[in-house]
Scaffold this motif. Sequence first.
Motif, mmCIF file in Angstrom:
data_model
loop_
_atom_site.group_PDB
_atom_site.id
_atom_site.type_symbol
_atom_site.label_atom_id
_atom_site.label_comp_id
_atom_site.label_asym_id
_atom_site.label_seq_id
_atom_site.Cartn_x
_atom_site.Cartn_y
_atom_site.Cartn_z
ATOM 1 N N HIS A 121 0.835 -1.210 0.000
ATOM 2 C CA HIS A 121 0.000 0.000 0.000
ATOM 3 C C HIS A 121 0.869 1.259 0.000
ATOM 4 C CE1 HIS A 121 -4.067 1.596 0.163
ATOM 5 N NE2 HIS A 121 -3.625 2.537 0.958
ATOM 6 N N ASP A 122 1.883 1.258 -0.842
ATOM 7 C CA ASP A 122 2.852 2.341 -0.934
ATOM 8 C C ASP A 122 2.234 3.521 -1.683
ATOM 9 O OD1 ASP A 122 4.994 4.015 -1.401
ATOM 10 O OD2 ASP A 122 6.104 2.605 -2.646
ATOM 11 N N PRO A 123 2.093 4.703 -1.060
ATOM 12 C CA PRO A 123 1.447 5.831 -1.741
ATOM 13 C C PRO A 123 2.155 6.246 -3.026
ATOM 14 C CG PRO A 123 1.565 6.239 0.617
ATOM 15 C CD PRO A 123 2.382 5.011 0.356
ATOM 16 N N GLN A 124 3.494 6.188 -3.059
ATOM 17 C CA GLN A 124 4.192 6.581 -4.278
ATOM 18 C C GLN A 124 3.917 5.582 -5.404
ATOM 19 O OE1 GLN A 124 7.930 8.466 -4.583
ATOM 20 N NE2 GLN A 124 8.168 8.742 -2.370
ATOM 21 N N ALA A 125 3.894 4.295 -5.066
ATOM 22 C CA ALA A 125 3.589 3.290 -6.081
ATOM 23 C C ALA A 125 2.138 3.400 -6.530
ATOM 24 C CB ALA A 125 3.887 1.893 -5.547
ATOM 25 N N LEU A 126 1.236 3.696 -5.608
ATOM 26 C CA LEU A 126 -0.153 3.924 -5.992
ATOM 27 C C LEU A 126 -0.254 5.131 -6.918
ATOM 28 C CD1 LEU A 126 -1.969 3.288 -2.581
ATOM 29 C CD2 LEU A 126 -2.125 1.863 -4.635
ATOM 30 N N ASP A 127 0.517 6.183 -6.636
ATOM 31 C CA ASP A 127 0.544 7.342 -7.527
ATOM 32 C C ASP A 127 1.003 6.934 -8.927
ATOM 33 O OD1 ASP A 127 -0.282 9.004 -5.496
ATOM 34 O OD2 ASP A 127 1.602 10.133 -5.349
ATOM 35 N N MET A 128 2.062 6.107 -8.998
ATOM 36 C CA MET A 128 2.547 5.653 -10.295
ATOM 37 C C MET A 128 1.466 4.879 -11.039
ATOM 38 S SD MET A 128 5.637 2.998 -11.246
ATOM 39 C CE MET A 128 7.005 4.171 -11.189
ATOM 40 N N ALA A 129 0.798 3.967 -10.339
ATOM 41 C CA ALA A 129 -0.239 3.163 -10.978
ATOM 42 C C ALA A 129 -1.383 4.050 -11.473
ATOM 43 C CB ALA A 129 -0.754 2.105 -9.998
ATOM 44 N N LEU A 130 -1.775 5.031 -10.672
ATOM 45 C CA LEU A 130 -2.857 5.936 -11.084
ATOM 46 C C LEU A 130 -2.441 6.747 -12.298
ATOM 47 C CD1 LEU A 130 -5.644 7.149 -10.580
ATOM 48 C CD2 LEU A 130 -4.578 8.732 -8.946
ATOM 49 N N TYR A 131 -1.189 7.200 -12.335
ATOM 50 C CA TYR A 131 -0.693 7.953 -13.495
ATOM 51 C C TYR A 131 -0.749 7.099 -14.752
ATOM 52 C CZ TYR A 131 2.496 10.488 -16.583
ATOM 53 O OH TYR A 131 3.050 11.142 -17.659
ATOM 54 N N VAL A 132 -0.285 5.846 -14.666
ATOM 55 C CA VAL A 132 -0.325 4.957 -15.834
ATOM 56 C C VAL A 132 -1.770 4.708 -16.253
ATOM 57 C CG1 VAL A 132 0.265 2.667 -16.719
ATOM 58 C CG2 VAL A 132 1.880 3.876 -15.226
ATOM 59 N N GLN A 133 -2.659 4.550 -15.274
ATOM 60 C CA GLN A 133 -4.070 4.322 -15.592
ATOM 61 C C GLN A 133 -4.678 5.534 -16.295
ATOM 62 O OE1 GLN A 133 -7.200 4.181 -12.445
ATOM 63 N NE2 GLN A 133 -7.425 2.036 -13.059
ATOM 64 N N GLN A 134 -4.254 6.736 -15.942
ATOM 65 C CA GLN A 134 -4.731 7.922 -16.645
ATOM 66 C C GLN A 134 -4.328 7.879 -18.118
ATOM 67 O OE1 GLN A 134 -3.215 11.329 -14.499
ATOM 68 N NE2 GLN A 134 -5.007 11.435 -13.166
ATOM 69 N N LYS A 135 -3.145 7.366 -18.406
ATOM 70 C CA LYS A 135 -2.656 7.277 -19.777
ATOM 71 C C LYS A 135 -3.235 6.080 -20.520
ATOM 72 C CE LYS A 135 0.011 10.839 -19.122
ATOM 73 N NZ LYS A 135 -0.267 12.128 -19.781
ATOM 74 N N MET A 136 -3.571 5.015 -19.780
ATOM 75 C CA MET A 136 -4.114 3.783 -20.367
ATOM 76 C C MET A 136 -5.351 3.415 -19.554
ATOM 77 S SD MET A 136 -0.455 1.747 -20.783
ATOM 78 C CE MET A 136 -1.156 0.311 -21.659
ATOM 79 N N PRO A 137 -6.520 3.967 -19.893
ATOM 80 C CA PRO A 137 -7.701 3.859 -19.028
ATOM 81 C C PRO A 137 -8.173 2.438 -18.726
ATOM 82 C CG PRO A 137 -7.990 5.598 -20.646
ATOM 83 C CD PRO A 137 -6.740 4.870 -21.034
#
Length: 297
Positions: A121-137
């Motif tokens: 539950h790493d906030p920085q890794a969650l941020d990375m995943a959310l960023y990638v999801q924004q680019k690849m919905p």
Amino acid sequence: MADSQRVLIVGGTHGNEVTGVHLVRRLQRNLQELSRDSFTAQTLLANLPAMAANRRYLEQDLNRCFTAALLNTEPQNGEQVLAHEINEKYGPKGTDSPTDWIIDLHTTTANMGVTLVVQQHDPQALDMALYVQQKMPDVVIFDENCTRDEDPFLCSIGQHSMLIEVGPVPQGLLRWDVFEQTARALAHALDFIDLRARGEDSLPSPRQADMYQFIEKLHLPRDEHGAICGMIHPELQDRDYRELSPGDPIFISVDGETIPFDYPESVHVAFVNEAAYYDQAHGLSLMRKRTVSWEGE
């Protein structure tokens, strides 16, 4: 700008997941793909003996060898020796690991599309995943939410990590769509590290995303001798992330008898009929779908 970060891209943790192997080899030939303003990433092909044999592993799954307990005891097989060597070179595992980010490239035989697995539950890794999801919905996020010491994955020796899992693709096989999706997700992840290092953040605050949290793996039907005697029901096959309710068909015996889902709640499914898990007769994983909020870092 923050100090230059140490980033490691890993393929071949499982020797027969060749998408990551060939993508890492391409990156090694074209280092400009790894270059960003704030860093240049390193690469690792993790399990060369398993790659040569086109097998997931030879003695033990390497991606189950990085718990603190195993890393702090004498290795008992080839994969444990590799785990110790990798941890010595890129770790040691812990909050002070010199490797800031590890991104590990995997594939699945299940119909899961692009899935990003975040540990602890790493906030920085969650941020990375959310960023990638924004680019690849269509990207799906898994939050494993285990402690660092208990985490058995190779990528857990980094301060922050993400595992990219893409499928469906058979073991030992290359498919362009899976290869290209993996490369795109990795490129966005590297862009995120670079943007974060330069102090740029386009994510909302607080963050929020739908994600799946692991519950348990279910065994395929087995007879009194422990041999597999059934399979995934056709209504469930290839339907990863489907909601499964008590009484729904889940398995079917080799004689054609439907076996209903016997569980106290409705859940979601993933890794449906994953070939890699047949060594333990696991048929699928159960997941809870949650909307998770967190503060950005």
